[in-house]
Design an enzyme around this catalytic site. Structure first.
Site, PDB file in Angstrom:
ATOM      1  N   HIS A 102       0.875  -1.175   0.000  1.00 47.81           N
ATOM      2  CA  HIS A 102       0.000   0.000   0.000  1.00 47.81           C
ATOM      3  C   HIS A 102       0.912   1.225   0.000  1.00 47.81           C
ATOM      4  O   HIS A 102       2.014   1.166   0.551  1.00 47.81           O
ATOM      5  CB  HIS A 102      -0.838   0.138   1.275  1.00 47.81           C
ATOM      6  CG  HIS A 102      -1.771  -0.983   1.577  1.00 47.81           C
ATOM      7  ND1 HIS A 102      -1.404  -2.061   2.340  1.00 47.81           N
ATOM      8  CD2 HIS A 102      -3.069  -1.157   1.269  1.00 47.81           C
ATOM      9  CE1 HIS A 102      -2.435  -2.865   2.477  1.00 47.81           C
ATOM     10  NE2 HIS A 102      -3.466  -2.352   1.838  1.00 47.81           N
ATOM     11  N   ASP A 105       2.292   2.006   3.452  1.00 47.42           N
ATOM     12  CA  ASP A 105       3.311   1.106   4.005  1.00 47.42           C
ATOM     13  C   ASP A 105       4.695   1.602   3.654  1.00 47.42           C
ATOM     14  O   ASP A 105       5.632   1.449   4.429  1.00 47.42           O
ATOM     15  CB  ASP A 105       3.228  -0.304   3.398  1.00 47.42           C
ATOM     16  CG  ASP A 105       1.873  -0.925   3.529  1.00 47.42           C
ATOM     17  OD1 ASP A 105       1.211  -0.656   4.534  1.00 47.42           O
ATOM     18  OD2 ASP A 105       1.494  -1.694   2.624  1.00 47.42           O
TER      19      ASP A 105
END
Ligand SMILES: [Mn+2]
Length: 439
Positions: A102, A105
């Site tokens: 993501h 992240d």
């Protein structure tokens, strides 16, 4: 190479089923050829950045247990680089072909939308440099449109159109980076695309919003020259009470409604299937039947807990059934097997992370090899084929092809005085076949 918590580990190698080395692959022989293709190209394993590098073991009852050294770095961009250094070292040790992320992240949120997007681009460039010296490639990218409070009422389905616009800008930036890094897929996971209560929700409006959002994504995919697949990840509930992407059949319904069924496939997760009241193989077989099988999120749930525990897989029967349906569907194509799985809270050492992946990889590889053998032997297939054999007869075929009407079928049934007799479904015989093939 940077010195990270994973740097002291050797690359995990295939050592065969007799190996006593706990940090080895017993069954995942990446180059073993099955159906004319090496295992690594069938399974296309990916490491999930969020579980492996980001989550800390916290749960609603307790805080972090897993130490992430880069979290102690004060500058968030330096911390993101430190995290990437550790990530690529983990990918090296596991020697799996792919990873997934993501945006949140890999890169920190900035002070503004522009800074947030710029942060992602900067760290993306760092990833591109890493990928010059490490083998791991991007299976898919996605946007985290659920953690920040602005998304508490959803992203594309938010009652506030500014959140829709913000989400569009973020998704565009993530699609751009996925394309730049050579990603095979872009995933839409609607973390909060659902509702808590219909008392405050205009469901039809929200469905129109998400239909438009996905149409915009598909249109941008073609215009930007992204050659990968767009995937939606079904999940029935949690964190919302009801999510619009409930399961494969529900997703297909709204794809069809918005004319997107040829453009978007599904990324199926085992634990999400369980939460929807299905088995993983049910979701795979449904997606295959509808022509929308895209990719897999490999994990398992806990039948006793009833929430999304995202554990590493260890059930050979269930995974063999799942791989059987993957093979029957013609394989995963551009998709793969992403370990959307996390170590338990007490498994806080770097070595625990490696044990978890080694076991999960072996379980999937063994399941795939077993499933391939079942398909090759053809015994299960021939039992199923025999069960439907009468549909090959001309009168039966005519009923299916649409060449006879309901009243014509009725008249013929009466004329021939048909009297169908019960036929055994032979379930136990089929189950025995599976057990004998697996063990
Ligand atoms: Mn999950």
């Amino acid at each position: 190479m940077a010195d990270t918590i994973f740097s002291n580990f050797d690359v995990i190698k295939f050592e065969g089923p007799e190996s006593n080395n706990p940090l080895s692959y017993r069954y995942y022989d990446a180059d073993r050829v099955v159906f004319g293709k090496p295992l690594k190209d069938h399974l296309r394993f990916a490491v999930a950045y969020w579980h492996s590098l980001t989550l800390t073991g916290s749960d609603p009852f307790g805080g972090a247990t897993i130490h992430r050294p880069w979290s102690a770095i004060a500058d968030p961009m330096e911390a993101a680089r430190g995290k990437a250094d550790a990530a690529f070292e983990l990918f090296r040790v596991l020697d799996l072909p792919f990873h997934c992320w993501h945006d949140r992240d890999i890169a920190p949120e900035g002070e503004s939308l522009a800074e947030t997007i710029a942060n992602l681009q900067t760290i993306g460039e760092y990833f591109a440099t890493k990928m010059e010296s490490y083998k791991s490639r991007l299976l898919w990218g996605t946007a985290n449109l659920f953690s920040h409070p602005r998304f508490m009422a959803g992203a594309a389905t938010n009652p506030d159109p500014d959140v829709f616009a913000w989400s569009a800008a973020i998704v565009k930036s993530c699609m751009d980076l996925t394309r730049q890094l050579g990603g095979s897929n872009y995933v839409l996971w609607g973390g909060r695309e659902g509702y808590e209560t219909l008392l405050n929700t205009d469901m039809d409006h929200e469905l129109q919003q998400i239909g438009r959002f996905i149409s915009l994504v598909v249109e941008y995919k073609h215009r930007s020259g992204f050659e990968g697949q767009i995937l939606i990840e079904p999940k029935p509930k949690e964190p919302t009470a009801h999510q619009y992407d409930f399961d494969t059949a529900t997703v297909y319904g709204f794809l069809k409604r918005f004319g997107l069924e040829k453009e978007v496939k599904v990324n199926l997760e085992a634990n999400h299937a369980l939460l929807a009241g299905h088995s993983f193989e049910h979701e795979i077989a449904t997606a295959s039947s509808l022509g929308i099988l895209g990719s897999l999120d490999i994990n398992r749930g806990d039948a006793l807990l009833g929430w999304d525990t995202d554990q590493f897989p260890n059930e050979l029967w269930a995974m063999t059934m799942s791989m059987y349906h993957v093979i029957k569907a013609g394989g995963l194509g551009l998709g793969g097997c992403n370990f959307d799985a996390k170590v338990r809270r007490q498994s806080f050492t770097p070595e625990d992370m490696i044990h978890a992946h080694a076991g999960g990889v072996d379980l999937c590889a063994l399941a795939f090899i077993k499933a391939a053998k079942i398909v090759e032997e053809g015994k299960l297939d021939s039992l199923v084929t025999a069960r439907y054999a009468d549909w090959q007869k001309p009168y039966a075929n005519a009923m299916l092809s649409g060449s006879v009407s309901l009243d014509e079928i009725a008249a013929k049934a009466l004329e021939e005085n048909i009297n169908p007799q019960p036929r055994s479904g032979k379930q136990e015989q089929h189950e025995n076949l599976l057990v004998r093939s697996i063990y």
